[in-house]
Scaffold this active site. Structure first.
Site, PDB file in Angstrom:
ATOM      1  CB  SER A   1      -2.788   6.481  -5.762  1.00  0.00           C
ATOM      2  OG  SER A   1      -3.504   5.381  -4.810  1.00  0.00           O
TER       3      SER A   1
ATOM      4  CE1 TYR B   1      -1.781   9.507  -1.450  1.00  0.00           C
ATOM      5  CE2 TYR B   1      -3.248   7.379  -2.009  1.00  0.00           C
ATOM      6  CZ  TYR B   1      -1.935   8.228  -2.007  1.00  0.00           C
ATOM      7  OH  TYR B   1      -1.011   7.524  -2.645  1.00  0.00           O
TER       8      TYR B   1
END
Length: 243
Positions: free
Chosen positions: A142, A155
């Site tokens: 990501s 995350y």
């Protein structure tokens, strides 16, 4: 000849979103594809859709954070196909909020799904690839692994870990012809964003198929070439200078 003809690919989190798009792209290029996800209903629906195109599909329910389930998945893949040529570590989870309000349960859920699952599946695939001295592992990271947003501690930490694991895996795989790469998506219009209301009307988004095209490019290079890292994001998404 199709780009992935006679190749066997394992894709985690393949029941929807990015994973489903990658599975569809790989199957269209001739790969035999093993799909896994935690949700058995949507997993079977995806498998049925791909089988209807003539693709050779194996579907197994698997929580990639559970060692025994990962071992069972790869045993089933080996029994069905005899080998693994490509692994795409796409499964993950998202949770966040202010650091002082985060629960350990939320932290563990994200770390286990995104990072521990990537390790367990990579280890299982590596063990099958090593004797054959070939194979590709593609981790879905990501842009949060490089430029986190506020309120995203679990995350961001998990995806930073995935990028570090990618580099270490690439080093360990180098003597055995195994490459490991990381694809960092920006905003992708997946079901989770739609269902949770995380998408604002003015926020630029990509379709999952754009990520699938990038993934296909990364795994179809010559065997002696590694596309180590890629960042794919909407043209108008704030990234450089994002806050």
């Amino acid at each position: 000849m199709k780009l992935l003809e006679n190749q066997v690919a394992v894709i985690t989190g393949a029941n929807r979103g990015i994973g489903k798009a990658i599975a569809s792209a790989f199957a269209a290029q001739g790969a035999s594809v093993a799909l896994c996800a935690r949700n058995g209903d949507s997993l079977q629906q995806t498998a049925t859709e791909l089988q209807a195109t003539g693709a050779d599909i194996l579907a197994r329910v698997c929580d990639v954070s559970q060692e025994s389930q990962v071992e069972q998945l790869f045993a089933a893949v080996t029994e069905r196909f005899g080998r693994v040529d490509i692994l795409v570590n796409n499964a993950g989870a998202f949770d966040g909020g202010p650091l002082d309000e985060l629960s350990l349960e939320a932290w563990n859920n994200v770390i286990d799904s995104c990072l521990t699952g990537t390790f367990l599946c990579s280890r299982a695939a590596f063990r099958l690839m090593k004797p054959r001295r070939s194979g590709r592992i593609l981790n879905i990271g990501s842009i949060s692994a490089q430029r986190p947003r506020e309120g995203s501690c679990p995350y961001a930490a998990a995806k930073f870990g995935v990028w570090g694991l990618t580099q270490a895996t690439a080093l360990d795989g180098r003597p055995y012809g195994i490459t490991c790469s990381c694809l960092h998506p920006g905003n992708v219009l997946v079901e989770r964003r739609i269902e949770s209301g995380l998408k604002s009307d003015d926020e630029p988004m990509m379709q999952p198929e754009s990520i699938a095209r990038a993934a296909l490019a990364m795994v179809t290079l010559p065997a002696d070439v590694n596309f180590l890292e890629a960042i794919v994001l909407p043209r108008d998404q704030a990234y450089l200078g994002r806050g």
